[in-house]
Design a protein around this motif. Structure first.
Motif, PDB file in Angstrom:
ATOM      1  N   ALA A 120       0.823  -1.213   0.000  1.00  0.00           N
ATOM      2  CA  ALA A 120       0.000   0.000   0.000  1.00  0.00           C
ATOM      3  C   ALA A 120       0.857   1.264   0.000  1.00  0.00           C
ATOM      4  CB  ALA A 120      -0.940   0.002   1.199  1.00  0.00           C
ATOM      5  N   GLU A 121       1.969   1.224   0.696  1.00  0.00           N
ATOM      6  CA  GLU A 121       2.841   2.398   0.729  1.00  0.00           C
ATOM      7  C   GLU A 121       3.487   2.635  -0.632  1.00  0.00           C
ATOM      8  OE1 GLU A 121       6.770   3.688   3.217  1.00  0.00           O
ATOM      9  OE2 GLU A 121       5.010   3.095   4.407  1.00  0.00           O
ATOM     10  N   ILE A 122       3.815   1.563  -1.327  1.00  0.00           N
ATOM     11  CA  ILE A 122       4.338   1.701  -2.690  1.00  0.00           C
ATOM     12  C   ILE A 122       3.265   2.301  -3.591  1.00  0.00           C
ATOM     13  CG2 ILE A 122       5.147   0.437  -4.724  1.00  0.00           C
ATOM     14  CD1 ILE A 122       6.402  -1.599  -2.814  1.00  0.00           C
ATOM     15  N   ALA A 123       2.037   1.795  -3.473  1.00  0.00           N
ATOM     16  CA  ALA A 123       0.935   2.330  -4.274  1.00  0.00           C
ATOM     17  C   ALA A 123       0.714   3.804  -3.987  1.00  0.00           C
ATOM     18  CB  ALA A 123      -0.344   1.538  -4.004  1.00  0.00           C
ATOM     19  N   ALA A 124       0.818   4.195  -2.719  1.00  0.00           N
ATOM     20  CA  ALA A 124       0.620   5.602  -2.348  1.00  0.00           C
ATOM     21  C   ALA A 124       1.653   6.493  -3.025  1.00  0.00           C
ATOM     22  CB  ALA A 124       0.696   5.758  -0.827  1.00  0.00           C
ATOM     23  N   ALA A 125       2.900   6.042  -3.061  1.00  0.00           N
ATOM     24  CA  ALA A 125       3.953   6.833  -3.698  1.00  0.00           C
ATOM     25  C   ALA A 125       3.742   6.911  -5.206  1.00  0.00           C
ATOM     26  CB  ALA A 125       5.318   6.220  -3.392  1.00  0.00           C
ATOM     27  N   LEU A 126       3.325   5.805  -5.811  1.00  0.00           N
ATOM     28  CA  LEU A 126       3.059   5.808  -7.252  1.00  0.00           C
ATOM     29  C   LEU A 126       1.877   6.712  -7.587  1.00  0.00           C
ATOM     30  CD1 LEU A 126       3.547   2.011  -8.056  1.00  0.00           C
ATOM     31  CD2 LEU A 126       5.050   3.894  -8.733  1.00  0.00           C
ATOM     32  N   LEU A 127       0.835   6.682  -6.766  1.00  0.00           N
ATOM     33  CA  LEU A 127      -0.326   7.538  -7.008  1.00  0.00           C
ATOM     34  C   LEU A 127       0.033   9.008  -6.857  1.00  0.00           C
ATOM     35  CD1 LEU A 127      -3.145   5.518  -5.219  1.00  0.00           C
ATOM     36  CD2 LEU A 127      -2.949   5.949  -7.663  1.00  0.00           C
ATOM     37  N   THR A 128       0.858   9.312  -5.859  1.00  0.00           N
ATOM     38  CA  THR A 128       1.294  10.700  -5.670  1.00  0.00           C
ATOM     39  C   THR A 128       2.013  11.215  -6.914  1.00  0.00           C
ATOM     40  OG1 THR A 128       1.481  10.495  -3.260  1.00  0.00           O
ATOM     41  CG2 THR A 128       2.790  12.220  -4.311  1.00  0.00           C
ATOM     42  N   ALA A 129       2.930  10.409  -7.437  1.00  0.00           N
ATOM     43  CA  ALA A 129       3.674  10.810  -8.638  1.00  0.00           C
ATOM     44  C   ALA A 129       2.744  10.941  -9.837  1.00  0.00           C
ATOM     45  CB  ALA A 129       4.776   9.792  -8.928  1.00  0.00           C
ATOM     46  N   HIS A 130       1.799  10.020  -9.960  1.00  0.00           N
ATOM     47  CA  HIS A 130       0.849  10.053 -11.078  1.00  0.00           C
ATOM     48  C   HIS A 130      -0.031  11.295 -11.016  1.00  0.00           C
ATOM     49  CE1 HIS A 130      -1.882   8.806 -14.173  1.00  0.00           C
ATOM     50  NE2 HIS A 130      -2.879   8.563 -13.343  1.00  0.00           N
ATOM     51  N   ILE A 131      -0.531  11.604  -9.848  1.00  0.00           N
ATOM     52  CA  ILE A 131      -1.383  12.782  -9.680  1.00  0.00           C
ATOM     53  C   ILE A 131      -0.615  14.056  -9.992  1.00  0.00           C
ATOM     54  CG2 ILE A 131      -2.632  14.170  -7.962  1.00  0.00           C
ATOM     55  CD1 ILE A 131      -3.358  11.433  -6.623  1.00  0.00           C
ATOM     56  N   GLU A 132       0.632  14.109  -9.579  1.00  0.00           N
ATOM     57  CA  GLU A 132       1.461  15.282  -9.890  1.00  0.00           C
ATOM     58  C   GLU A 132       1.619  15.447 -11.396  1.00  0.00           C
ATOM     59  OE1 GLU A 132       5.069  14.632  -7.745  1.00  0.00           O
ATOM     60  OE2 GLU A 132       4.236  15.283  -5.826  1.00  0.00           O
ATOM     61  N   GLU A 133       1.807  14.351 -12.116  1.00  0.00           N
ATOM     62  CA  GLU A 133       1.910  14.417 -13.574  1.00  0.00           C
ATOM     63  C   GLU A 133       0.595  14.875 -14.197  1.00  0.00           C
ATOM     64  OE1 GLU A 133       4.413  13.973 -15.795  1.00  0.00           O
ATOM     65  OE2 GLU A 133       5.742  13.967 -14.063  1.00  0.00           O
ATOM     66  N   LEU A 134      -0.514  14.341 -13.697  1.00  0.00           N
ATOM     67  CA  LEU A 134      -1.824  14.759 -14.205  1.00  0.00           C
ATOM     68  C   LEU A 134      -2.046  16.253 -13.979  1.00  0.00           C
ATOM     69  CD1 LEU A 134      -4.165  11.826 -13.044  1.00  0.00           C
ATOM     70  CD2 LEU A 134      -3.427  12.328 -15.375  1.00  0.00           C
ATOM     71  N   GLU A 135      -1.676  16.731 -12.810  1.00  0.00           N
ATOM     72  CA  GLU A 135      -1.826  18.157 -12.496  1.00  0.00           C
ATOM     73  C   GLU A 135      -0.993  19.006 -13.455  1.00  0.00           C
ATOM     74  OE1 GLU A 135      -3.773  19.758 -10.506  1.00  0.00           O
ATOM     75  OE2 GLU A 135      -4.199  18.608  -8.684  1.00  0.00           O
ATOM     76  N   THR A 136       0.226  18.567 -13.718  1.00  0.00           N
ATOM     77  CA  THR A 136       1.113  19.304 -14.624  1.00  0.00           C
ATOM     78  C   THR A 136       0.519  19.362 -16.024  1.00  0.00           C
ATOM     79  OG1 THR A 136       3.088  18.682 -13.358  1.00  0.00           O
ATOM     80  CG2 THR A 136       3.418  19.345 -15.650  1.00  0.00           C
ATOM     81  N   ILE A 137       0.016  18.215 -16.508  1.00  0.00           N
ATOM     82  CA  ILE A 137      -0.588  18.170 -17.838  1.00  0.00           C
ATOM     83  C   ILE A 137      -1.835  19.047 -17.890  1.00  0.00           C
ATOM     84  CG2 ILE A 137      -1.727  16.679 -19.535  1.00  0.00           C
ATOM     85  CD1 ILE A 137       0.084  14.390 -18.425  1.00  0.00           C
ATOM     86  N   LYS A 138      -2.681  18.938 -16.871  1.00  0.00           N
ATOM     87  CA  LYS A 138      -3.907  19.742 -16.827  1.00  0.00           C
ATOM     88  C   LYS A 138      -3.580  21.234 -16.875  1.00  0.00           C
ATOM     89  CE  LYS A 138      -5.631  21.152 -13.102  1.00  0.00           C
ATOM     90  NZ  LYS A 138      -6.164  21.282 -11.726  1.00  0.00           N
ATOM     91  N   ASN A 139      -2.643  21.664 -16.057  1.00  0.00           N
ATOM     92  CA  ASN A 139      -2.295  23.087 -16.021  1.00  0.00           C
ATOM     93  C   ASN A 139      -1.717  23.564 -17.350  1.00  0.00           C
ATOM     94  OD1 ASN A 139      -3.132  23.273 -13.336  1.00  0.00           O
ATOM     95  ND2 ASN A 139      -1.098  22.846 -12.516  1.00  0.00           N
ATOM     96  N   ALA A 140      -0.891  22.730 -17.966  1.00  0.00           N
ATOM     97  CA  ALA A 140      -0.324  23.095 -19.271  1.00  0.00           C
ATOM     98  C   ALA A 140      -1.422  23.171 -20.327  1.00  0.00           C
ATOM     99  CB  ALA A 140       0.731  22.077 -19.680  1.00  0.00           C
ATOM    100  N   ALA A 141      -2.363  22.222 -20.273  1.00  0.00           N
ATOM    101  CA  ALA A 141      -3.460  22.204 -21.247  1.00  0.00           C
ATOM    102  C   ALA A 141      -4.323  23.449 -21.131  1.00  0.00           C
ATOM    103  CB  ALA A 141      -4.311  20.956 -21.050  1.00  0.00           C
ATOM    104  N   LEU A 142      -4.665  23.803 -19.906  1.00  0.00           N
ATOM    105  CA  LEU A 142      -5.555  24.947 -19.716  1.00  0.00           C
ATOM    106  C   LEU A 142      -4.857  26.272 -19.995  1.00  0.00           C
ATOM    107  CD1 LEU A 142      -7.626  23.863 -16.577  1.00  0.00           C
ATOM    108  CD2 LEU A 142      -7.931  23.313 -18.998  1.00  0.00           C
ATOM    109  N   SER A 143      -3.541  26.279 -19.868  1.00  0.00           N
ATOM    110  CA  SER A 143      -2.788  27.487 -20.226  1.00  0.00           C
ATOM    111  C   SER A 143      -2.660  27.633 -21.742  1.00  0.00           C
ATOM    112  CB  SER A 143      -1.386  27.439 -19.602  1.00  0.00           C
ATOM    113  OG  SER A 143      -1.456  27.488 -18.197  1.00  0.00           O
ATOM    114  N   ALA A 144      -2.594  26.488 -22.433  1.00  0.00           N
ATOM    115  CA  ALA A 144      -2.399  26.514 -23.890  1.00  0.00           C
ATOM    116  C   ALA A 144      -3.710  26.715 -24.646  1.00  0.00           C
ATOM    117  CB  ALA A 144      -1.732  25.219 -24.342  1.00  0.00           C
TER     118      ALA A 144
END
Length: 206
Positions: free
Chosen positions: A51-75
């Motif tokens: 579960a702790e491994i999954a939590a770290a993977l989800l954190t990284a995934h969410i950060e990537e999604l946030e980055t993509i979302k912000n770039a998309a809405l800026s573009a």
């Protein structure tokens, strides 16, 4: 010269590969340790279980999604808010979902492994919903699509659902020989398809 990946980074990278290929729910920490060719004790030193491994993977995934979302809405603003631009960013969001596809295949198994992961799963889906809303709002604001508030709300939910689960559903139908990039492209095309029914006549004529 770039630094060598840390042991924790290697564990996360290879665990994600294992979860994506073999599934999440049925695996144990011992299975993960064996896959990594390390002792369970060594794995436990870095992560206190699956579960702790999954939590770290989800954190990284969410950060990537946030980055993509912000770039998309800026573009995608003003005249740059086009169907083609929206498709490009949705394609990128689907690519990111593919990289963490274990989370979309088995959301309940992840939450059952540790109830605290439920908030991360909700956050993951929320970011995708916000990205769908933002891109569609940009299209409507630019006059690219025409939709009533009710239709717009339904379209947002449909696109967000597609971003979360279209790729997973299509995996079951895909031929073994189909390459991931082709599967991702088909999923992105199907996700954006409902939007084309709302394209303004003036845009269709151009």
């Amino acid at each position: 010269m770039s630094a060598a990946p840390s042991t924790k980074d290697k564990i996360l990278t290879q665990s994600r590969e294992l979860f994506n290929s073999e599934g999440f729910g049925a695996l144990t920490a011992v299975d993960i340790a064996n896959y990594l060719s390390m002792s369970p004790g060594h794995l436990y030193y870095h992560f206190k279980g699956k579960a702790e491994i999954a939590a770290a993977l989800l954190t990284a995934h969410i950060e990537e999604l946030e980055t993509i979302k912000n770039a998309a809405l800026s573009a995608c603003v003003g005249t740059k808010a086009t169907i083609e631009a929206a498709w490009t960013w949705m394609h990128i969001l689907v690519e990111e979902a593919w990289d963490a596809r274990f989370a979309y295949r088995e959301p309940l198994a992840i939450v059952r492994s540790d109830a605290r992961l439920a908030n991360q799963m909700r956050h993951m889906f929320s970011v995708q919903h916000d990205a769908a809303w933002g891109l569609l709002h940009a299209l409507r604001s630019s006059g690219t699509i025409l939709a009533s508030d009710e239709a717009f709300d339904g379209l947002v939910h449909q696109v967000a659902l597609g971003l979360a689960f279209q790729l997973v559903r299509m995996e079951f139908d895909a031929q073994v020989t189909e390459k991931p990039r082709d599967l991702i492209a088909r999923a992105a095309a199907l996700i954006i398809l409902p939007i084309t029914g709302f394209i303004a006549p003036s845009v269709q004529a151009t």
